[in-house]
Design a protein around this motif. Structure first.
Motif, short mmCIF file in Angstrom:
data_model
loop_
_atom_site.label_atom_id
_atom_site.label_comp_id
_atom_site.label_asym_id
_atom_site.label_seq_id
_atom_site.Cartn_x
_atom_site.Cartn_y
_atom_site.Cartn_z
N GLY A 272 45.26 37.91 27.01
CA GLY A 272 44.70 36.64 26.60
C GLY A 272 45.49 35.49 27.20
N ARG B 132 31.00 34.20 38.01
CA ARG B 132 32.33 33.62 38.12
C ARG B 132 32.33 32.10 38.05
NH1 ARG B 132 34.19 36.54 43.39
NH2 ARG B 132 32.06 35.95 43.85
N ALA B 133 33.37 31.58 37.43
CA ALA B 133 33.50 30.13 37.27
C ALA B 133 33.80 29.48 38.61
CB ALA B 133 34.62 29.83 36.28
N ARG C 223 42.40 33.82 41.28
CA ARG C 223 41.60 33.96 40.08
C ARG C 223 41.81 35.34 39.45
NH1 ARG C 223 37.43 32.35 37.98
NH2 ARG C 223 38.74 33.15 36.33
N ILE C 224 41.85 35.36 38.12
CA ILE C 224 41.71 36.61 37.37
C ILE C 224 40.45 36.41 36.56
CG2 ILE C 224 42.71 38.11 35.60
CD1 ILE C 224 45.46 37.00 36.37
N ALA C 225 39.41 37.14 36.90
CA ALA C 225 38.13 36.92 36.23
C ALA C 225 38.23 37.30 34.76
CB ALA C 225 37.04 37.72 36.92
N ALA C 226 37.73 36.43 33.89
CA ALA C 226 37.67 36.75 32.46
C ALA C 226 36.52 37.74 32.25
CB ALA C 226 37.44 35.49 31.64
N VAL C 227 36.57 38.44 31.12
CA VAL C 227 35.53 39.44 30.85
C VAL C 227 34.14 38.82 30.93
CG1 VAL C 227 34.57 40.99 29.11
CG2 VAL C 227 37.02 40.95 29.48
N SER C 228 34.01 37.61 30.39
CA SER C 228 32.69 36.96 30.38
C SER C 228 32.17 36.72 31.80
CB SER C 228 32.77 35.64 29.63
OG SER C 228 33.71 34.78 30.25
N GLU C 229 33.09 36.59 32.75
CA GLU C 229 32.66 36.35 34.13
C GLU C 229 32.23 37.64 34.82
OE1 GLU C 229 36.63 34.17 34.88
OE2 GLU C 229 35.25 33.26 36.31
N LYS C 230 32.79 38.75 34.32
CA LYS C 230 32.58 40.02 35.02
C LYS C 230 31.31 40.73 34.59
CE LYS C 230 36.78 41.81 34.03
NZ LYS C 230 38.03 42.58 34.19
N ILE C 231 30.89 40.46 33.35
CA ILE C 231 29.82 41.32 32.81
C ILE C 231 28.42 40.84 33.15
CG2 ILE C 231 31.25 42.24 30.94
CD1 ILE C 231 30.00 40.29 29.05
#
Lengths: 717, 533
Positions: free
Chosen positions: B63, B137-138, B123-131
């Motif tokens: 997190g 991606r932002a 960038r480290i993609a957040a879970v919301s970006e990956k699914i």
């Protein structure tokens, strides 16, 4: 084995008088305990107090040398009950846990301890997990202090102050025959600072001495008529003794000018944030010197009437800075002023928010607002009538861009496949009512799994599904509990309850071999040997002992297919009574910490070692990301291809992959796609390995050359 | 919100020591704690008193996390330090990932008057970006642009890469960037001493520190407009230059196809070339010819009535792209072919980092079902089985299971090699028949709309993007594709028909089941009734 080792830091606990200690807050508290001649310490881990427990566990040699008994208690209730050793004997004892969740669990023991009172100093150190980063409901420990009438210290958040609070706490406890709670907020626990140490003290009476000469006094036992007397004793003897002690020892502090028409009263823990606000208002310097009168409550319960009333003398208005709600302190002070017939205006939550953390901005706004209303002449012109500086950048756009980043399962976490399997079973059988529990597995409520409807307390997952037990139901409830919660409370409250009440639901016990969410401490079912604790007690045996008949044990959670089949069977079998699945695989964080150095050493030493890692064939991946909706692993992410023909990013596994196998198993169980592969690298291969490889590579190479010589080859393909 | 007095800023009073406030925003597991400890150590080495705090990591797996350090010159008195950063009151903000820099700006920790913002641009993609089934991606560009306006000094480059290149962790390159930025009045040597005091990976940490130091020093010294790193320009049309090799007869065929590309309108050539190569690589020269024949239809429409010139050949470019993807459908043959190539073997070795003296073993995860099996049978036989559910179910029970195949072993490799070799017969197989029919329907549908609504025709072509995945995922994608195109009759004739199809397609890429799409379709349906009224 805990997540963080303090083996080096605990050497600081040996510092003697006059030497300077430098380190974290929790380590300073431990040192203070030893300087106070504590006889025994117990506690239960949980942020922010986990590290205090880990420090103590790593310091067992030092504790042993001093004759101090240390226990990693089974729960907060156990830790508090342990303080019973201070009831009849003049032994100082300390218990520590996370508050308010731990205090909830401990409150039965706390009430009994408080009723009979103590002879030796009893100190309960609670780590307040409130505000940003907190993982629990937002409540106050203050209420526990009030209802049990134990005293609550809330020292200024710097090392010398908290060390002094430990010393004061023991003395206050002994002077008033009452247990004392010492509250430290999460950032204070982790603050790095300095203090001048004293020598450690051996406890004047050890627990061994007590066992050799047992004492009892019926008057201290919570049973009528003694318990009726306890209540009177609390107000007639113990309370006045505490007030005297706090006053005479000047536990509460006064800063700033003796005069002034306004003043600020605050919890000790709020002091630094108040000073920062005053600094920013131009009313205090770097060292906290200010003309504004301050009354700092290092003891927030009991409150000292005459101290407060004399502070209010000559003041038109006083602001109470009290974080959290209800505003007990403000109410108490208001009553004091009213009863004393004073005209001083008392304000608090009018200027500061009733709920929520008092951050720097909140404090600046609140104190600024108070001063502008009550004493505007104190403020520099720029604050009274600020020239609005630039509005700064507009962040409205950005709010929609920046993704939330809640915590989630670690790389290779063995709990991920359990929830992938649950999601797959739900795709087959439909949605179920799922009860969650406290622990890492609670991350299942977050994307991509979004499983779980409630969490009611540690070890209470299955208990919280107990109402969902009906002969008319077509679907069973599913509940989760971790191994930590299972041993804390779950065995009786959840499993025993389900057996006794013939609950027909499915219970999944997530067994990762540690109390992982609190930092990887050992528990009864841990599989590692532990020098000072008894481990390796299987959960399955305990569950059987409780009378569970339908029990399945999965010893490799990464087997998604088996997990899925077992869950399906549990949800559909005709058998009555609780269906319990124990899903075991070691916490990957702990496993890596244990194995990685060994593996690296073995490779260097020439041993044959196979290291797995997963990968994705980017030309086979179509960029649908179905795999990520069943995983969320940090090492499985998205990557853009330099190919104008492709619109969507493809899956990619980075170097952090630990090769747990979840990707491949999920792709297989969910029939996703064939783009995953596992690459096992054999280090220090045997002669047979090498022979086989060269034979294979030459024949495979032949086939490859044969095909590739008959087709066009594109250099960038 | 109340503003602080500017003059109460550190140093307002001559006798008062200024407090330097530094916050680190990191993703759990990035080593933010190590960085905060180093910074505290550097400050103390330089005669400062420092205090660091954090909401530490036990419950913070992956997190967002904050570490906070305050420091002031040691005068013998202990300053009162705050335990957490305040809005508008941070001198140095270090973000270990780009979106964390964005989060810092949102939270008000970055102000143009005072804050030096140092961030890694990776960038480290957040879970919301990956699914998301599409690209969730932002936008990094938006964060970069805002950051430049929000900070007094802005230093951004890929510190993760510098760390990885030097075999170290990002904490070391972040420290290097801090030192190089000159935001703290400390010498480089004192930072290096702090790093050197550690017990593990000191050499690699110092290397990452140094590389990052130089980079930051360069940016800090340069004009402010150059502080933002522009991402390296991607070589567009790299496909044009790539080399082609093979037997003489095939090369001749290739030259002829390439000559046809040269004859295409200039705007279409790049995409057509990429598409052609994909097609020939997938099947053969003749299939490439089929591709160009199909493409020619779109080009002919573009050339007629000057559509192409008016619309920059959007139709033909889209056709070139999506025809290639549609004709290269993902079947077992393609998967087996790709997994048995020597280039693939080399790529795996590179990605896994296989060193000399080690042996690589590769396991592939397959889960074939009756559908895939029938698709790989001759069209007649395949349909025969599919039309007999009992037989299909009987066979499925034997086929449908996970198969882990070792492609480093001869038997496993040979099995896949054999399936890859079925390429020669691909045109006769059931899957080809199904795919071709689907393709023709879609392509004709699109081209049929060119004359009434050019933009709509292009959007219909672009809907091909929806079709992806294998097995169930593929079926779901097909259904989304059908649902989007089902709106065609409702929007046809509207000025914004193309827009609607684009919106529907984007909605379809937002979630797995197409809930957003269903919502959007309802809106479209209500449009339809509006039209009727």
């Amino acid at each position: 084995m805990a997540e963080r080792s303090f083996a080096k830091e605990v050497e600081k606990l040996r510092l003697g008088a006059g030497e300077e200690f430098a380190g974290e807050g929790i380590l300073a508290i431990t040192k203070a305990l030893l300087q106070c001649g504590v006889g025994y310490v117990g506690g239960y881990q949980g942020a922010p107090i986990s590290h205090l427990m880990d420090v103590l566990a790593d310091a067992q040699d030092i504790l042993g040398e001093l004759g101090v008994h240390f226990e990693a208690s089974a729960s907060e209730a156990t830790a508090t009950a342990m303080l019973a050793a201070s009831v009849h004997y003049p032994i100082r004892g300390a218990a520590t846990f996370k508050s308010t969740v731990g205090t909830n669990v401990a409150s039965d023991a706390l009430a009994n301890l408080a009723s009979g009172g103590v002879t030796g100093g009893a100190l309960i150190i609670v780590g307040e997990d409130y505000g940003e980063g907190s993982s629990i409901m937002q409540e106050r420990s203050h209420a526990f202090a009030m209802k049990s009438q134990v005293w609550l210290l809330d020292p200024r958040p710097n090392l010398p102050s908290i060390v002094k609070a430990v010393e004061d706490g023991f003395e206050l406890s002994e002077a008033s025959n009452t247990p004392v709670m010492l509250q430290v907020r999460i950032r204070c626990c982790h603050v790095h600072g300095h203090f001048i140490a004293k020598d450690n003290k051996r406890p004047p009476m050890s627990v061994a001495d007590a066992l050799d000469a047992p004492r009892r006094d019926t008057g201290r036992i919570v049973l009528p008529p003694a318990s009726f007397l306890h209540e009177k004793e609390k107000v007639q003897k113990r309370w006045p003794a505490a007030v005297d002690f706090i006053k005479s020892r000047k536990i509460n502090e006064f800063f700033g000018s003796d005069h002034g028409s306004v003043g600020l009263v605050m919890q000790g823990g709020m002091y630094n944030a108040v000073i920062r606000a005053l600094q920013r208002l131009g009313l205090a310097d770097t060292y906290g010197d200010t003309d504004v009168p301050l009354y700092v409550l290092n003891a927030v319960y009991p409150l000292i009437d005459d101290e407060f009333l004399s502070f209010c003398e000559g003041k038109d208005a006083v602001l109470v800075v009290e974080e959290g709600q209800p505003n007990y302190i403000e109410q108490a002070f208001a009553a004091m002023l009213h009863k004393a017939g004073r005209g001083t205006k008392l304000v608090g939550k009018e200027h500061l928010p009733m709920a929520g953390e008092y951050t720097g901005q909140v404090m600046l706004d609140g104190i600024g607002s108070f001063l502008r209303t009550e004493a505007p002449y104190l403020l520099p012109g720029e604050v009274r009538a600020p020239n609005k500086s630039g509005e700064g950048v507009d962040t409205a756009d950005l709010i929609n861009v920046v993704p939330g980043r809640p915590p989630g399962f670690c790389i290779g976490c063995p709990e991920r496949p359990i929830f992938a399997a649950t999601k797959l079973v739900e795709q087959e059988l439909g949605k179920h009512h799922i009860a969650s529990d406290i622990g890492c597995h609670l991350f299942s409520i977050m994307p991509p799994f979004e499983l779980g409807a409630t969490t009611m307390g540690y070890g209470l997952g299955p208990a919280s599904a107990s109402a969902f037990n009906s002969p008319d139901a077509k679907r069973r409830s599913i509940s989760f509990v971790g191994d930590g919660g299972f041993w804390h409370n779950g065995l009786t409250s959840s499993i025993g309850n389900a057996v006794f009440n013939k609950n027909d639901g499915v219970i999944v016990i997530v067994d990762n071999f540690y109390s992982a969410a609190t930092g990887g401490q050992d528990i009864l079912s841990s599989r590692a040997g532990n020098k000072t604790k008894s481990t390796k007690h299987p959960i399955t045996e305990a569950v059987k002992g409780m009378g569970v008949k339908w029990l399945r044990h999965i010893d490799r959670t990464y087997d998604v297919g088996k997990m899925q089949d077992t869950l399906r069977e549990a949800l559909t079998t005709d058998e009555k009574g609780p269906k319990v699945i124990v899903a075991s695989s070691e916490c990957m964080l702990n496993r890596q910490r244990r194995e990685k150095p060994l593996v690296d050493k073995a490779i260097k030493g020439g041993e044959r070692i196979v290291k797995p890692k997963f990968g994705v064939d980017e030309d086979i991946c179509t960029g649908d990301h179905a795999c990520m909706r069943l995983s969320g692993c940090p090492s499985l992410s998205v990557k853009s291809l330099d190919d104008p023909l492709r619109d969507d990013p493809v899956a990619h596994i980075d170097q952090s992959c630990v090769g747990c196998g979840n990707c491949g198993e999920v792709a297989d169980a969910a029939v996703l796609c064939p783009s995953f592969y596992r690459a096992d690298v054999v280090h220090n291969p045997s002669r047979w390995d090498r022979f086989l490889e060269s034979a294979r590579r030459s024949t495979i190479g032949m086939l490859q050359r044969r095909r590739e010589s008959r087709r066009l080859t594109f250099a960038d393909a | 919100m109340l503003d602080a007095v500017p003059s109460s800023r550190p140093g307002a009073d001559a006798s008062d020591e200024p407090v330097i406030k530094l916050a680190v925003l990191a993703v759990g597991g990035q080593g933010g704690g190590v960085l905060a400890d180093w910074i505290t150590d550097v400050a103390e080495r330089n005669g400062y008193v420092a205090q660091s705090t954090s909401v530490a990591g036990v419950a913070q797996r992956t997190g967002a996390t904050i570490y906070y350090v305050e420091m002031a010159r040691d005068t013998g008195r202990l300053p009162v330090f705050a335990l957490s950063p305040s809005q508008g009151d941070v001198d140095i903000l270090i973000a270990a990932e780009l979106m964390e820099a964005g989060r810092a700006i949102i939270r008000g920790f970055v102000t143009p008057e005072r804050t030096t913002l140092i961030t890694s641009s990776h960038r480290i993609a957040a879970v919301s970006e990956k699914i998301e089934p599409g690209d969730g991606r932002a936008s990094s560009a938006k964060v970069q642009a805002t950051a430049e306006a929000a900070a007094k000094h802005f230093i951004a480059f890929d510190m993760e890469k510098i760390a990885a290149d030097n075999g170290s962790m990002i904490s070391a390159s972040l420290l290097g960037a801090l030192a190089g930025s000159g935001a703290l009045p400390f010498t480089r040597e004192s930072y290096e001493q702090a790093v050197g005091a550690g017990d593990r990976g000191v050499k690699a940490s110092l290397a990452a520190f140094g590389a990052s130091f130089d980079r930051a020093r360069g940016i800090a010294g340069a004009a402010s407009s150059e502080t933002v790193e522009k991402p390296a320009a991607t070589e567009t049309g790299s496909g044009m230059k790539a080399k082609v090799s093979g037997p003489e007869n095939l090369m001749q065929g290739w030259q002829q196809l390439a000559a046809r590309i040269d004859a295409l309108p200039a705007a279409v050539r790049d995409m057509a070339m990429l598409g052609l190569k994909k097609i020939v690589d997938y099947q053969d020269i003749a299939y490439g010819g089929e591709y160009l024949d199909r493409l020619d239809k779109a080009i002919a429409l573009d050339n007629a009535d000057r559509y192409g010139a008016d619309h920059a050949y959007a139709l033909s470019i889209s056709a070139a792209k999506h025809l290639a993807n549609a004709m290269c459908y993902d079947d077992m043959i393609r998967v087996a072919d790709l997994k048995t190539r020597s280039t693939r073997d080399r790529r795996v070795r590179r990605e896994v980092g296989v060193k000399d003296g080690t042996v690589l073993q590769v396991t592939e995860y397959f889960h074939p079902r009756i559908e895939e099996f029938c698709g790989t049978l001759p069209a007649g036989l395949g349909s025969y089985i599919e039309n007999r559910p009992k037989l299909a179910a009987f066979l499925d029970r034997r086929i449908n299971r996970g198969r882990h195949i070792r492609t480093d072993s001869f038997a496993g490799f040979a099995a896949l090699w054999f399936i890859g070799g079925l390429r020669r017969w691909r045109r006769r197989l059931l899957r080809h028949k199904v795919e071709t029919a689907h393709l023709e329907r879609w392509y004709d549908l699109a081209l049929g709309h060119v004359r009434q609504d050019y933009a709509l025709a292009v959007e219909i072509l672009n809907c091909r993007r929806l079709i992806k995945g294998y097995s169930d995922t593929h079926a779901r994608a097909q259904s989304k594709f059908d649902r989007v195109l089902s709106a065609l009759d409702l929007v046809k004739g509207r000025d914004d028909a193309a827009d609607w199809i684009r919106r529907l397609r984007e909605a379809a890429l937002k979630d797995e089941r197409g809930d957003m799409l269903d919502g959007a379709l309802k809106t479209v349906a209500s449009l339809g009734s509006d039209l009727e009224n």
